[in-house]
Design a protein around this motif. Structure first.
Motif, short mmCIF file in Angstrom:
data_model
loop_
_atom_site.label_atom_id
_atom_site.label_comp_id
_atom_site.label_asym_id
_atom_site.label_seq_id
_atom_site.Cartn_x
_atom_site.Cartn_y
_atom_site.Cartn_z
N ALA A 144 0.85 -1.19 0.00
CA ALA A 144 0.00 0.00 0.00
C ALA A 144 0.88 1.24 0.00
N VAL A 145 0.56 2.17 -0.88
CA VAL A 145 1.31 3.43 -0.99
C VAL A 145 0.35 4.58 -0.73
N GLU A 146 0.79 5.53 0.09
CA GLU A 146 0.04 6.77 0.29
C GLU A 146 0.88 7.92 -0.27
N ILE A 147 0.21 8.80 -0.99
CA ILE A 147 0.88 9.92 -1.65
C ILE A 147 0.19 11.21 -1.22
N GLU A 148 0.98 12.16 -0.72
CA GLU A 148 0.44 13.46 -0.34
C GLU A 148 0.38 14.36 -1.56
N LEU A 149 -0.77 14.99 -1.76
CA LEU A 149 -0.92 15.98 -2.82
C LEU A 149 -0.81 17.35 -2.17
N LEU A 150 0.02 18.22 -2.75
CA LEU A 150 0.33 19.51 -2.16
C LEU A 150 -0.12 20.66 -3.03
N ASP A 151 -0.54 21.75 -2.40
CA ASP A 151 -0.92 22.94 -3.15
C ASP A 151 0.33 23.79 -3.43
N ALA A 152 0.14 24.95 -4.01
CA ALA A 152 1.26 25.81 -4.41
C ALA A 152 2.08 26.29 -3.21
N GLU A 153 1.51 26.25 -2.02
CA GLU A 153 2.22 26.68 -0.81
C GLU A 153 2.76 25.49 -0.01
N ASP A 154 2.79 24.32 -0.61
CA ASP A 154 3.28 23.08 0.00
C ASP A 154 2.42 22.57 1.15
N HIS A 155 1.15 22.92 1.17
CA HIS A 155 0.22 22.40 2.17
C HIS A 155 -0.45 21.14 1.62
N ASN A 156 -0.62 20.16 2.49
CA ASN A 156 -1.28 18.92 2.11
C ASN A 156 -2.76 19.20 1.85
N VAL A 157 -3.23 18.88 0.64
CA VAL A 157 -4.64 19.11 0.31
C VAL A 157 -5.42 17.81 0.12
N GLU A 158 -4.69 16.70 -0.01
CA GLU A 158 -5.35 15.43 -0.29
C GLU A 158 -4.35 14.30 -0.10
N ILE A 159 -4.85 13.10 0.18
CA ILE A 159 -4.02 11.90 0.23
C ILE A 159 -4.58 10.93 -0.81
N ALA A 160 -3.70 10.43 -1.66
CA ALA A 160 -4.08 9.41 -2.65
C ALA A 160 -3.51 8.08 -2.19
N ARG A 161 -4.23 7.00 -2.46
CA ARG A 161 -3.78 5.68 -2.04
C ARG A 161 -3.83 4.71 -3.22
N ALA A 162 -2.85 3.81 -3.23
CA ALA A 162 -2.81 2.76 -4.24
C ALA A 162 -2.46 1.45 -3.53
N LEU A 163 -3.01 0.35 -4.01
CA LEU A 163 -2.76 -0.96 -3.41
C LEU A 163 -2.42 -1.96 -4.50
N ARG A 164 -1.41 -2.75 -4.25
CA ARG A 164 -1.02 -3.82 -5.17
C ARG A 164 -1.06 -5.12 -4.38
N PRO A 165 -1.91 -6.09 -4.78
CA PRO A 165 -2.02 -7.34 -4.02
C PRO A 165 -0.70 -8.10 -3.93
N VAL A 166 0.07 -8.13 -5.04
CA VAL A 166 1.34 -8.87 -5.06
C VAL A 166 2.35 -8.08 -5.87
N LEU A 167 3.58 -7.96 -5.34
CA LEU A 167 4.69 -7.35 -6.07
C LEU A 167 5.84 -8.35 -6.03
#
Length: 92
Positions: A39-62
């Motif tokens: 599972a990966v979590e990615i922070e999305l940042l606005d122009a002032e480097d503030h966190n505005v959203e978290i995106a998540r991705a999941l891979r069952p097997v790597l």
């Protein structure tokens, strides 16, 4: 971050024809063993480097020494202009 798992530079790219935007990057399993429920979590940042959203991705097997190309849509009303990895975890 689990040993052997890493995330490349994450970025936000415009979609084809300027339609939409996508979070892109790569997760690498440099270890010699199969990873489950990555599972990966990615922070999305606005122009002032503030966190505005978290995106998540999941891979069952790597698989060992495999790369996983991430491409996630960014919501149309998001103020995000950049992104960075927040966490990477391996589940049971």
């Amino acid at each position: 971050m689990p040993i052997g798992l890493s995330v490349s530079a994450i970025s936000i790219e415009k979609g084809e024809g300027g339609k939409g935007a996508y979070i892109v990057g790569t997760v690498v399993n440099a270890s010699g063993r199969r990873r489950s429920h990555v599972a990966v979590e990615i922070e999305l940042l606005d122009a002032e480097d503030h966190n505005v959203e978290i995106a998540r991705a999941l891979r069952p097997v790597l698989e060992p020494r495999a790369k996983w190309g991430i491409r996630l849509p960014v919501s149309g009303d998001s103020k995000a202009v950049s992104a960075r990895p927040a966490s990477i975890k391996e589940g049971p």
